[in-house]
Design an enzyme around this catalytic site. Structure first.
Site, PDB file in Angstrom:
ATOM      1  N   ASN A   7      -4.080  -4.013  -3.274  1.00  0.00           N
ATOM      2  CA  ASN A   7      -3.407  -3.310  -4.363  1.00  0.00           C
ATOM      3  C   ASN A   7      -3.355  -4.283  -5.541  1.00  0.00           C
ATOM      4  OD1 ASN A   7      -1.685  -1.995  -6.080  1.00  0.00           O
ATOM      5  ND2 ASN A   7       0.124  -2.139  -4.750  1.00  0.00           N
TER       6      ASN A   7
ATOM      7  N   LYS B 216      -2.506  -3.751  -8.507  1.00  0.00           N
ATOM      8  CA  LYS B 216      -1.409  -3.437  -9.447  1.00  0.00           C
ATOM      9  C   LYS B 216      -1.930  -3.476 -10.892  1.00  0.00           C
ATOM     10  CE  LYS B 216       1.829  -5.007  -6.004  1.00  0.00           C
ATOM     11  NZ  LYS B 216       3.127  -5.560  -5.653  1.00  0.00           N
TER      12      LYS B 216
ATOM     13  N   HIS C  59       4.403   3.920  -3.924  1.00  0.00           N
ATOM     14  CA  HIS C  59       4.681   2.481  -3.840  1.00  0.00           C
ATOM     15  C   HIS C  59       6.084   2.210  -4.360  1.00  0.00           C
ATOM     16  CE1 HIS C  59       4.521  -1.792  -4.731  1.00  0.00           C
ATOM     17  NE2 HIS C  59       3.547  -1.858  -3.845  1.00  0.00           N
TER      18      HIS C  59
ATOM     19  N   GLU D 277       7.228   0.141  -6.317  1.00  0.00           N
ATOM     20  CA  GLU D 277       7.321  -0.075  -7.777  1.00  0.00           C
ATOM     21  C   GLU D 277       7.293   1.259  -8.519  1.00  0.00           C
ATOM     22  OE1 GLU D 277       4.115  -2.900  -7.910  1.00  0.00           O
ATOM     23  OE2 GLU D 277       5.376  -4.310  -6.810  1.00  0.00           O
TER      24      GLU D 277
ATOM     25  N   GLU E 108       6.458  -1.213   3.627  1.00  0.00           N
ATOM     26  CA  GLU E 108       6.618  -2.359   2.741  1.00  0.00           C
ATOM     27  C   GLU E 108       8.097  -2.585   2.454  1.00  0.00           C
ATOM     28  OE1 GLU E 108       2.753  -3.057   0.365  1.00  0.00           O
ATOM     29  OE2 GLU E 108       3.966  -1.633  -0.749  1.00  0.00           O
TER      30      GLU E 108
ATOM     31  N   GLY F 285       5.996  -9.398  -3.157  1.00  0.00           N
ATOM     32  CA  GLY F 285       5.833 -10.362  -4.245  1.00  0.00           C
ATOM     33  C   GLY F 285       6.853 -11.488  -4.236  1.00  0.00           C
TER      34      GLY F 285
ATOM     35  N   SER G 249       4.006  -9.743   0.869  1.00  0.00           N
ATOM     36  CA  SER G 249       3.678 -11.168   0.998  1.00  0.00           C
ATOM     37  C   SER G 249       2.778 -11.477   2.191  1.00  0.00           C
ATOM     38  CB  SER G 249       4.960 -12.010   1.057  1.00  0.00           C
ATOM     39  OG  SER G 249       5.703 -11.853  -0.142  1.00  0.00           O
TER      40      SER G 249
HETATM   41  P1  PGA Z   1       2.528  -8.530  -2.225  1.00  0.00           P
HETATM   42  O1  PGA Z   1       2.522  -6.974  -2.645  1.00  0.00           O
HETATM   43  O2  PGA Z   1       1.447  -8.714  -1.212  1.00  0.00           O
HETATM   44  O3  PGA Z   1       2.249  -9.265  -3.521  1.00  0.00           O
HETATM   45  O4  PGA Z   1       3.877  -8.822  -1.680  1.00  0.00           O
HETATM   46  C1  PGA Z   1       2.301  -5.970  -1.690  1.00  0.00           C
HETATM   47  C2  PGA Z   1       2.403  -4.610  -2.336  1.00  0.00           C
HETATM   48  O5  PGA Z   1       3.256  -4.418  -3.211  1.00  0.00           O
HETATM   49  O6  PGA Z   1       1.631  -3.693  -2.013  1.00  0.00           O
END
Ligand code: PGA
Length: 256
Positions: free
Chosen positions: A12, A14, A98, A100, A170, A176, A216
């Site tokens: 992803n 983003k 997601h 976000e 998630e 992140g 992460s």
């Molecule tokens: P990350 O993000 O691996 O940077 O923690 C995962 C995601 O939001 O899909």
């Protein structure tokens, strides 16, 4: 490796990567993974880069997906993209709900549900994201939260269609942040998610549905997560932005 469920690692990206950067990243990944058959590999760049990524991975085992879409097929929805448009460039996957999108753009389970149905109707594979916040986990409400998200996001989708859905668990507190769920924490909730799918669909669908872990995840921690019986892959943010770290992670998924 589970024979029943093929692992799936999705990057992803983003809101990162220009068109030129996307082209390079996809080309570098393709060079290493063009023939990867053991694991489904999916690249999810921003909309502006979908076409160049499509060209870069054409005729290889590497697939691509979008990070969002609208539930209507066309019309006066400024700024939106439909399933038909994605299919027209041979897009296979779409990430939906997601955290976000849920937290910054007000996406509710009802919206995710409409999008999931539209994705399935449009012949896309939806990667439906669920997961609790830190407050919810601290209050021991993570299972309840995830169950509500599953029930809402998958409402009205019959068992046959649900087979095509990929789920991504998630935990918001791990996205992140560098703070990864322990394999035990992740396994516990993945097994729980599978039990909810058995209730919503049936035991066969529950046994076959793929549940990614996200938050992460990187090559260094992937092996112990993927070793868990109910973790079938990963939705990767930060570690998907660099070809070497993404390819390394896929290699772990291939070998474990
Ligand atoms: P990350 O993000 O691996 O940077 O923690 C995962 C995601 O939001 O899909």
């Amino acid at each position: 490796m589970s024979k029943l469920r093929k692992r799936i690692i999705a990057g992803n990206w983003k809101m990162n990567k220009s068109v030129a950067e996307s082209k390079d990243l996809a080309a570098d990944i393709k060079r290493e993974l063009a023939d990867c058959r053991e694991v489904d590999v999916v690249l999810c760049p921003p909309f502006t880069s979908l076409s160049v990524v499509a060209d870069a991975v054409d005729n290889t085992q590497v697939k691509f997906g979008a990070q969002n879409m609208h539930w209507e097929s066309d019309g006066a929805y400024t700024g939106e993209i439909s399933a038909n448009m994605l299919r027209s460039i041979y897009c296979h996957y779409v990430i939906l709900g997601h955290s976000e999108r849920r937290s910054y753009f007000g996406e509710t389970d009802e919206i995710v549900n409409k999008k999931t149905k539209a994705a399935l109707a449009g012949n896309l594979i939806p990667i439906v994201c669920i997961g609790e916040t830190l407050e919810e986990r601290s209050a021991q409400r993570h299972k309840e939260v995830v169950k509500t998200q599953l029930e809402g996001s998958l409402a009205g989708i019959d068992a046959d269609e649900m087979k095509r859905v990929v789920l991504a668990y998630e935990p918001v507190w791990a996205i992140g942040t560098g703070e990864v769920a322990t394999p035990e924490q992740a396994q516990e909730i993945h097994a729980f998610i599978r039990s909810v799918i058995a209730e919503l669909a049936n035991a066969e669908v529950a046994a076959g549905i793929r549940i990614q872990y996200g938050g992460s995840m990187k090559a260094a921690n992937a092996a112990e997560l993927l070793a868990q019986p109910d973790i079938d892959g990963g939705l990767i943010g930060g570690a998907a932005l660099d070809a070497r770290s993404f390819v390394e992670l896929v290699r772990v998924a291939q070998s474990e």
